[in-house]
Design an enzyme around this catalytic site. Structure first.
Site, short mmCIF file in Angstrom:
data_model
loop_
_atom_site.label_atom_id
_atom_site.label_comp_id
_atom_site.label_asym_id
_atom_site.label_seq_id
_atom_site.Cartn_x
_atom_site.Cartn_y
_atom_site.Cartn_z
N HIS A 129 2.75 4.58 94.27
CA HIS A 129 2.83 6.04 94.16
C HIS A 129 2.61 6.63 95.54
O HIS A 129 1.81 6.12 96.32
CB HIS A 129 1.73 6.57 93.22
CG HIS A 129 1.51 8.05 93.32
ND1 HIS A 129 2.23 8.95 92.55
CD2 HIS A 129 0.71 8.80 94.13
CE1 HIS A 129 1.85 10.19 92.88
NE2 HIS A 129 0.93 10.12 93.84
N THR B 228 12.46 6.15 92.45
CA THR B 228 11.55 5.89 91.32
C THR B 228 11.97 4.64 90.55
O THR B 228 11.13 3.80 90.22
CB THR B 228 11.53 7.11 90.37
OG1 THR B 228 11.22 8.28 91.13
CG2 THR B 228 10.52 6.93 89.25
N ARG C 39 9.69 -0.41 96.51
CA ARG C 39 10.06 -0.51 95.10
C ARG C 39 11.21 -1.48 94.89
O ARG C 39 11.26 -2.18 93.88
CB ARG C 39 10.37 0.88 94.55
CG ARG C 39 9.09 1.68 94.30
CD ARG C 39 9.36 3.13 94.01
NE ARG C 39 8.18 3.81 93.47
CZ ARG C 39 8.12 5.12 93.28
NH1 ARG C 39 9.16 5.89 93.58
NH2 ARG C 39 7.03 5.67 92.77
N PHE D 79 8.04 9.72 78.66
CA PHE D 79 7.42 8.51 79.20
C PHE D 79 5.91 8.66 79.45
O PHE D 79 5.25 7.71 79.86
CB PHE D 79 8.12 8.03 80.48
CG PHE D 79 8.11 9.03 81.63
CD1 PHE D 79 7.00 9.19 82.44
CD2 PHE D 79 9.24 9.79 81.91
CE1 PHE D 79 6.99 10.09 83.50
CE2 PHE D 79 9.25 10.69 82.97
CZ PHE D 79 8.12 10.85 83.76
O1 CDP Z 1 6.61 8.27 91.33
P1 CDP Z 1 7.76 9.22 91.54
O2 CDP Z 1 7.33 10.53 92.16
O3 CDP Z 1 8.91 8.57 92.25
O4 CDP Z 1 8.36 9.54 90.09
P2 CDP Z 1 7.95 10.65 89.00
O5 CDP Z 1 9.22 11.22 88.45
O6 CDP Z 1 6.95 11.62 89.54
O7 CDP Z 1 7.27 9.80 87.84
C1 CDP Z 1 5.95 9.33 87.94
C2 CDP Z 1 5.91 7.90 87.46
O8 CDP Z 1 6.25 7.87 86.07
C3 CDP Z 1 6.93 6.96 88.10
O9 CDP Z 1 6.54 6.48 89.37
C4 CDP Z 1 7.00 5.86 87.05
O10 CDP Z 1 5.89 4.95 87.14
C5 CDP Z 1 6.90 6.67 85.75
N1 CDP Z 1 8.22 6.96 85.15
C6 CDP Z 1 8.60 6.28 83.99
O11 CDP Z 1 7.84 5.45 83.47
N2 CDP Z 1 9.82 6.55 83.41
C7 CDP Z 1 10.65 7.45 83.95
N3 CDP Z 1 11.83 7.69 83.38
C8 CDP Z 1 10.28 8.14 85.11
C9 CDP Z 1 9.04 7.88 85.69
MG MG Z 2 6.18 12.09 91.40
#
Ligand code: CDP
Ligand code: MG
Length: 149
Positions: A125, A101, A112, A67
């Site tokens: 974030h 997430t 969210r 992603f």
């Molecule tokens: O933001 P968070 O720490 O909850 O999630 P992360 O696993 O660190 O991923 C960072 C960001 O990537 C997420 O907040 C989403 O915007 C994006 N993401 C995505 O587009 N598709 C995924 N399968 C997982 C995350």
């Molecule tokens: Mg993260």
């Protein structure tokens, strides 16, 4: 002495981002209201647009993920609001307030769940550890832009 303090007693700072999907829909005020109602102070805040290099550096840990490219393009698709939040145990507290997430899996009344559009466009974030909060705050804010209010 300090070592015996429970985590909820420790004042912390965390880096928050109101992401392009939420800024576009004028949700900044509502999100700030949720933050402040939960006894978290906004001690720095500004609006800016990331360059592609900024986005790639900020999300460097995800560079190998499928992603990554979409995520970086989304993060530069419009202005974002970056903030420093301060409060007791604010790093994990803000992660809880944000919710999972994927908004579909987020608890009721989390940011969210209330506002997220998809796993990518999930509105906010928050730093995930003390070490990362320091790195992420420094990424966006010189000391003179952070206020102990
Ligand atoms: O933001 P968070 O720490 O909850 O999630 P992360 O696993 O660190 O991923 C960072 C960001 O990537 C997420 O907040 C989403 O915007 C994006 N993401 C995505 O587009 N598709 C995924 N399968 C997982 C995350
Ligand atoms: Mg993260």
């Amino acid at each position: 002495m300090e070592k015996n303090l429970k985590p909820e007693c420790i004042m912390q700072r965390t880096l928050s981002i109101i992401k392009p999907d939420a800024v576009k829909r004028s949700l900044t005020g509502e999100i700030n209201s949720i933050i402040q109602k939960n006894n978290i102070k906004i001690i720095a805040q500004k609006m800016l647009k990331l360059s592609i290099e900024d986005a790639q550096n900020f999300y460097n840990v995800h560079r190998e993920r499928a992603f990554f490219e979409d995520l970086c393009n989304y993060m530069i698709s419009g202005p974002i609001i970056v903030q420093v939040l301060e409060g007791k145990d604010v790093i994990s507290k803000y992660r809880e307030l944000m919710g999972a997430t994927n908004p579909e899996n987020a608890d009721e009344n989390t940011i969210r769940k209330l506002f997220g559009v998809s796993v990518e466009e999930n509105s906010v974030h928050g730093s995930d550890s003390e070490d990362n909060s320091k790195i992420e705050i420094e990424f966006f804010f010189p000391k003179r832009e952070i206020f102990n209010i």
